[in-house]
Design a protein around this motif. Structure first.
Motif, PDB file in Angstrom:
ATOM      1  N   ASP A  28      11.094   5.204   0.280  1.00 40.69           N
ATOM      2  CA  ASP A  28      10.162   4.145  -0.105  1.00 40.69           C
ATOM      3  C   ASP A  28       8.730   4.432   0.363  1.00 40.69           C
ATOM      4  O   ASP A  28       7.782   3.824  -0.128  1.00 40.69           O
ATOM      5  N   TYR A  37       8.101   0.795 -11.061  1.00 40.81           N
ATOM      6  CA  TYR A  37       9.019   0.167 -10.112  1.00 40.81           C
ATOM      7  C   TYR A  37       9.953  -0.765 -10.862  1.00 40.81           C
ATOM      8  O   TYR A  37       9.570  -1.359 -11.864  1.00 40.81           O
ATOM      9  N   SER A 116       3.955  -1.875  -9.964  1.00 44.29           N
ATOM     10  CA  SER A 116       4.045  -1.890  -8.504  1.00 44.29           C
ATOM     11  C   SER A 116       5.314  -2.641  -8.114  1.00 44.29           C
ATOM     12  O   SER A 116       5.879  -3.401  -8.910  1.00 44.29           O
ATOM     13  N   ARG A 117       5.734  -2.434  -6.883  1.00 45.16           N
ATOM     14  CA  ARG A 117       6.931  -3.122  -6.410  1.00 45.16           C
ATOM     15  C   ARG A 117       6.726  -4.638  -6.422  1.00 45.16           C
ATOM     16  O   ARG A 117       7.586  -5.388  -6.870  1.00 45.16           O
TER      17      ARG A 117
END
Length: 154
Positions: A28, A37, A116-117
């Motif tokens: 990660d 993601y 993005s996460r």
């Protein structure tokens, strides 16, 4: 055995210090340019039919790329290969996400992809899934009863 370097003797661990000091690198921690993601929308029910999936609210969020339900994946992919079965056991068609029915709490229903996460997690929280809850059996003895609910109707 007395000549052994390791048997019967403590072995010093070499990897601990980097973890204890916060210097270890995990998957990660690696950021690749242009990576996307994924976050999953998971079932809150142990057994239910999926009646509708609406990700249009998620699509309005910044960073959203796409969302795929189990039905979408089943239209594109063959089911997982079936391992050799024991005599009398029918193989089940399994896909990466639930298709039409969930069979356990936490089963993946929709995969949300974003830039993005945090965007993926935010978008997943906006996906609307409606379920029709079905009876579930949590006791193995009760599951053997002839009238017990069946997660796989066939």
């Amino acid at each position: 055995m007395s000549g052994s370097r390791y048997l019967g003797r403590p072995v010093r661990r070499l990897e601990d210090e980097r973890y204890l000091r916060g210097r270890a690198i995990f998957t990660d921690d690696i950021a690749l340019p242009g990576a996307l993601y994924l976050a999953l929308v998971r079932s809150p029910y142990p057994h239910a039919e999926i009646t509708t999936v609406d990700w249009s609210p998620a699509a309005r969020l910044p960073g959203f790329v796409t969302a795929l339900s189990g039905r979408d994946l089943a239209d594109w992919l063959a089911p997982f290969p079936v391992p050799p079965q024991s005599a009398g056991v029918r193989p089940q068609r399994r896909y990466p996400r639930a298709v039409d029915r969930v069979r356990f709490v936490g089963e993946g229903v929709v995969a949300v992809v974003a830039t993005s996460r945090s965007a993926a997690e935010d978008a997943a929280a906006e996906v609307l899934v409606e379920y029709r809850e079905l009876a579930a059996v949590i006791d193995p003895e009760a599951a053997l009863a002839p009238d017990a609910p069946r997660p796989h109707p066939d």
